[in-house]
Design a protein around this motif. Structure first.
Motif, PDB file in Angstrom:
ATOM      1  N   VAL A 180      -1.900  -2.762  -5.242  1.00  0.00           N
ATOM      2  CA  VAL A 180      -2.291  -1.783  -4.232  1.00  0.00           C
ATOM      3  C   VAL A 180      -3.355  -0.854  -4.800  1.00  0.00           C
ATOM      4  CG1 VAL A 180      -0.506  -0.083  -4.838  1.00  0.00           C
ATOM      5  CG2 VAL A 180      -1.423  -0.134  -2.520  1.00  0.00           C
ATOM      6  N   ALA A 181      -4.310  -0.474  -3.970  1.00  0.00           N
ATOM      7  CA  ALA A 181      -5.356   0.441  -4.414  1.00  0.00           C
ATOM      8  C   ALA A 181      -4.760   1.836  -4.601  1.00  0.00           C
ATOM      9  CB  ALA A 181      -6.476   0.490  -3.388  1.00  0.00           C
ATOM     10  N   ARG A 182      -5.064   2.465  -5.725  1.00  0.00           N
ATOM     11  CA  ARG A 182      -4.532   3.797  -5.993  1.00  0.00           C
ATOM     12  C   ARG A 182      -4.862   4.773  -4.874  1.00  0.00           C
ATOM     13  NH1 ARG A 182      -3.244   4.249 -11.551  1.00  0.00           N
ATOM     14  NH2 ARG A 182      -3.945   2.442 -12.758  1.00  0.00           N
ATOM     15  N   ASP A 183      -6.109   4.719  -4.396  1.00  0.00           N
ATOM     16  CA  ASP A 183      -6.551   5.663  -3.372  1.00  0.00           C
ATOM     17  C   ASP A 183      -5.936   5.395  -2.010  1.00  0.00           C
ATOM     18  OD1 ASP A 183      -8.135   6.791  -5.297  1.00  0.00           O
ATOM     19  OD2 ASP A 183      -9.998   5.847  -4.616  1.00  0.00           O
ATOM     20  N   ALA A 184      -5.304   4.233  -1.836  1.00  0.00           N
ATOM     21  CA  ALA A 184      -4.730   3.883  -0.534  1.00  0.00           C
ATOM     22  C   ALA A 184      -3.283   4.331  -0.392  1.00  0.00           C
ATOM     23  CB  ALA A 184      -4.815   2.378  -0.314  1.00  0.00           C
ATOM     24  N   VAL A 185      -2.663   4.806  -1.475  1.00  0.00           N
ATOM     25  CA  VAL A 185      -1.247   5.165  -1.456  1.00  0.00           C
ATOM     26  C   VAL A 185      -1.062   6.564  -0.883  1.00  0.00           C
ATOM     27  CG1 VAL A 185       0.823   5.532  -2.849  1.00  0.00           C
ATOM     28  CG2 VAL A 185      -0.746   3.649  -3.404  1.00  0.00           C
ATOM     29  N   VAL A 194       5.719   1.102  -0.395  1.00  0.00           N
ATOM     30  CA  VAL A 194       4.511   1.930  -0.428  1.00  0.00           C
ATOM     31  C   VAL A 194       4.075   2.234   1.001  1.00  0.00           C
ATOM     32  CG1 VAL A 194       2.071   2.005  -1.070  1.00  0.00           C
ATOM     33  CG2 VAL A 194       3.739   0.969  -2.625  1.00  0.00           C
ATOM     34  N   VAL A 195       3.801   3.524   1.261  1.00  0.00           N
ATOM     35  CA  VAL A 195       3.217   3.951   2.532  1.00  0.00           C
ATOM     36  C   VAL A 195       1.707   4.018   2.337  1.00  0.00           C
ATOM     37  CG1 VAL A 195       3.125   5.757   4.292  1.00  0.00           C
ATOM     38  CG2 VAL A 195       5.275   5.313   3.051  1.00  0.00           C
ATOM     39  N   LEU A 196       0.975   3.314   3.178  1.00  0.00           N
ATOM     40  CA  LEU A 196      -0.473   3.222   3.026  1.00  0.00           C
ATOM     41  C   LEU A 196      -1.203   4.194   3.961  1.00  0.00           C
ATOM     42  CD1 LEU A 196      -0.737  -0.664   3.000  1.00  0.00           C
ATOM     43  CD2 LEU A 196      -1.071   0.823   1.029  1.00  0.00           C
ATOM     44  N   LYS A 197      -2.343   4.663   3.508  1.00  0.00           N
ATOM     45  CA  LYS A 197      -3.188   5.507   4.347  1.00  0.00           C
ATOM     46  C   LYS A 197      -3.876   4.639   5.403  1.00  0.00           C
ATOM     47  CE  LYS A 197      -4.237   8.594   0.469  1.00  0.00           C
ATOM     48  NZ  LYS A 197      -5.288   9.079  -0.465  1.00  0.00           N
ATOM     49  N   GLY A 198      -3.725   5.011   6.659  1.00  0.00           N
ATOM     50  CA  GLY A 198      -4.434   4.318   7.728  1.00  0.00           C
ATOM     51  C   GLY A 198      -3.811   3.035   8.223  1.00  0.00           C
ATOM     52  N   LEU A 250      -7.483  -2.145   0.558  1.00  0.00           N
ATOM     53  CA  LEU A 250      -6.260  -1.344   0.441  1.00  0.00           C
ATOM     54  C   LEU A 250      -5.240  -2.023  -0.468  1.00  0.00           C
ATOM     55  CD1 LEU A 250      -5.882  -0.333   4.199  1.00  0.00           C
ATOM     56  CD2 LEU A 250      -7.082   0.884   2.372  1.00  0.00           C
ATOM     57  N   TYR A 251      -5.142  -3.339  -0.367  1.00  0.00           N
ATOM     58  CA  TYR A 251      -4.257  -4.060  -1.277  1.00  0.00           C
ATOM     59  C   TYR A 251      -4.695  -5.508  -1.392  1.00  0.00           C
ATOM     60  CZ  TYR A 251      -1.744  -5.890   2.868  1.00  0.00           C
ATOM     61  OH  TYR A 251      -1.413  -6.504   4.050  1.00  0.00           O
ATOM     62  N   LEU A 252      -4.213  -6.158  -2.441  1.00  0.00           N
ATOM     63  CA  LEU A 252      -4.457  -7.577  -2.710  1.00  0.00           C
ATOM     64  C   LEU A 252      -3.102  -8.255  -2.859  1.00  0.00           C
ATOM     65  CD1 LEU A 252      -7.175  -6.951  -5.422  1.00  0.00           C
ATOM     66  CD2 LEU A 252      -7.640  -8.120  -3.256  1.00  0.00           C
ATOM     67  N   ARG A 253      -2.900  -9.338  -2.110  1.00  0.00           N
ATOM     68  CA  ARG A 253      -1.599  -9.998  -2.159  1.00  0.00           C
ATOM     69  C   ARG A 253      -1.772 -11.499  -2.322  1.00  0.00           C
ATOM     70  NH1 ARG A 253       2.391  -7.867   2.088  1.00  0.00           N
ATOM     71  NH2 ARG A 253       0.921  -8.787   3.578  1.00  0.00           N
ATOM     72  N   ALA A 254      -1.080 -12.068  -3.297  1.00  0.00           N
ATOM     73  CA  ALA A 254      -1.162 -13.506  -3.552  1.00  0.00           C
ATOM     74  C   ALA A 254      -0.299 -14.253  -2.549  1.00  0.00           C
ATOM     75  CB  ALA A 254      -0.689 -13.803  -4.974  1.00  0.00           C
ATOM     76  N   GLU A 255      -0.909 -15.271  -1.912  1.00  0.00           N
ATOM     77  CA  GLU A 255      -0.192 -16.106  -0.953  1.00  0.00           C
ATOM     78  C   GLU A 255      -0.655 -17.543  -1.146  1.00  0.00           C
ATOM     79  OE1 GLU A 255       0.403 -14.242   3.067  1.00  0.00           O
ATOM     80  OE2 GLU A 255      -1.188 -12.929   2.326  1.00  0.00           O
ATOM     81  N   LEU A 256       0.274 -18.404  -1.618  1.00  0.00           N
ATOM     82  CA  LEU A 256      -0.050 -19.787  -1.940  1.00  0.00           C
ATOM     83  C   LEU A 256      -1.219 -19.829  -2.919  1.00  0.00           C
ATOM     84  CD1 LEU A 256       0.449 -21.336   1.622  1.00  0.00           C
ATOM     85  CD2 LEU A 256       2.056 -21.277  -0.284  1.00  0.00           C
ATOM     86  N   LYS A 257      -2.310 -20.552  -2.605  1.00  0.00           N
ATOM     87  CA  LYS A 257      -3.411 -20.661  -3.562  1.00  0.00           C
ATOM     88  C   LYS A 257      -4.487 -19.617  -3.321  1.00  0.00           C
ATOM     89  CE  LYS A 257      -6.113 -24.112  -0.967  1.00  0.00           C
ATOM     90  NZ  LYS A 257      -6.816 -25.409  -1.053  1.00  0.00           N
ATOM     91  N   THR A 286      -8.321  -4.829   4.200  1.00  0.00           N
ATOM     92  CA  THR A 286      -9.067  -3.593   4.402  1.00  0.00           C
ATOM     93  C   THR A 286      -8.471  -2.885   5.615  1.00  0.00           C
ATOM     94  OG1 THR A 286     -10.722  -4.503   5.926  1.00  0.00           O
ATOM     95  CG2 THR A 286     -11.144  -4.767   3.560  1.00  0.00           C
ATOM     96  N   GLY A 287      -9.045  -1.773   6.001  1.00  0.00           N
ATOM     97  CA  GLY A 287      -8.538  -1.072   7.171  1.00  0.00           C
ATOM     98  C   GLY A 287      -8.769  -1.829   8.458  1.00  0.00           C
ATOM     99  N   GLU A 288      -9.738  -2.761   8.445  1.00  0.00           N
ATOM    100  CA  GLU A 288     -10.095  -3.483   9.662  1.00  0.00           C
ATOM    101  C   GLU A 288      -9.448  -4.859   9.778  1.00  0.00           C
ATOM    102  OE1 GLU A 288     -12.556  -2.045   7.631  1.00  0.00           O
ATOM    103  OE2 GLU A 288     -12.364  -0.271   8.900  1.00  0.00           O
ATOM    104  N   ARG A 289      -9.343  -5.597   8.630  1.00  0.00           N
ATOM    105  CA  ARG A 289      -8.891  -6.983   8.733  1.00  0.00           C
ATOM    106  C   ARG A 289      -8.504  -7.532   7.368  1.00  0.00           C
ATOM    107  NH1 ARG A 289     -13.734 -11.270   9.031  1.00  0.00           N
ATOM    108  NH2 ARG A 289     -12.077 -12.394   7.988  1.00  0.00           N
ATOM    109  N   GLU A 290      -8.119  -8.822   7.347  1.00  0.00           N
ATOM    110  CA  GLU A 290      -7.773  -9.508   6.112  1.00  0.00           C
ATOM    111  C   GLU A 290      -8.866 -10.527   5.762  1.00  0.00           C
ATOM    112  OE1 GLU A 290      -4.014 -11.361   6.718  1.00  0.00           O
ATOM    113  OE2 GLU A 290      -2.869  -9.512   6.337  1.00  0.00           O
TER     114      GLU A 290
END
Length: 256
Positions: free
Chosen positions: A204-209, A225-229, A160-167, A173-177
């Protein structure tokens, strides 16, 4: 129900017999048929290339260490076929996992292979085939994550999205990180049609918005951004808002 066509490449006859037995064990849950087998890479390549289109293998179960052409070279050569099979490596050696994923392997099974793991890997084959047909050359179909001594595969279509955190980069995903040892900038360049940058540290994934919310938390507030699910909201930076809004011109916005 469609029958999955399987090819086996392993230099050890007992290993090939075990895979055949496992395929027989899971046949009720996933219909399958072995269309050929080989004891080395050269024979495997020749046999797979010679199969008629109607009998082309959907998936190849490949050992890594084989005499002559090994499994890694075989996998790279198979990519040149008109209809290359999906790859699943079955091996006793874990040090080749990263290279296997670079070759677009669907899974990397450690010997002794278990029926449940084989079934899980083979169930993803139709999805991989569909993805290859719909988006040829569109980057990897999955990313790899090292977790507690295991290599996990994360389907890009599930992220659903990718986020940079430290290294690290967190893939949600819909289930977990999942924690990826990848660069956010490199992922953005590899998947320009799938992900949109909404912040310096987030794609953010286009299809997840699902939409956008304006949050009044100051003089001007900010957009999220409001995410699906997911109930989670992702803030859009002021710098990126105009470009993001243009990308999703047909999606509604709301005030909060």
């Amino acid at each position: 129900m469609t029958v999955l066509r399987v090819f086996i490449a392993d230099d050890e006859a007992p290993a090939r017999l075990r895979l055949r037995a496992l395929l027989s064990d899971i046949e009720a849950e996933l219909p399958n048929r072995v269309v050929g087998e080989a004891a080395n890479g050269e024979d495997a390549l020749a046999l797979l290339a010679a199969l008629p289109a109607a009998e082309a293998a959907d998936v190849a179960l490949i050992d890594i260490r084989m005499p002559g052409m090994d499994g890694v070279e075989l996998a790279s050569r198979l990519a040149a076929l008109p209809r290359p099979p999906v790859l699943v490596f079955c091996t006793a050696y874990d040090q080749y996992a990263v290279r296997a994923f670079e070759l677009q392997a669907t899974d990397y099974l450690m010997k002794p292979v278990r029926a449940a793991r084989l079934l899980d890997a083979l169930r993803r084959v139709p999805e991989r085939q569909a993805g290859a047909s719909a988006d040829p050359g569109g980057g990897r179909s999955q990313l790899s994550c090292s977790e507690r001594g295991r290599i996990l595969l994360v389907p890009v279509a599930d992220i659903l999205y990718l986020r940079a955190e430290l290294k690290y980069v967190t893939a949600r995903t819909g289930e977990r990180e999942y924690l990826l040892e990848e660069s956010l900038a490199a992922l953005e360049q590899e998947f320009p049609r799938r992900f949109v940058r909404i912040h310096r540290n987030c794609l953010v994934a286009r299809d997840a918005v699902a939409g956008f919310e304006h949050v009044r938390d100051g003089a001007d507030g900010h957009w999220s951004v409001v995410l699906k699910g997911l109930d989670e909201r992702l803030p859009v930076s002021r710098r990126q808002w105009a470009q993001v809004r243009a990308e999703f011109a047909d999606i509604r916005t709301a005030e909060r």
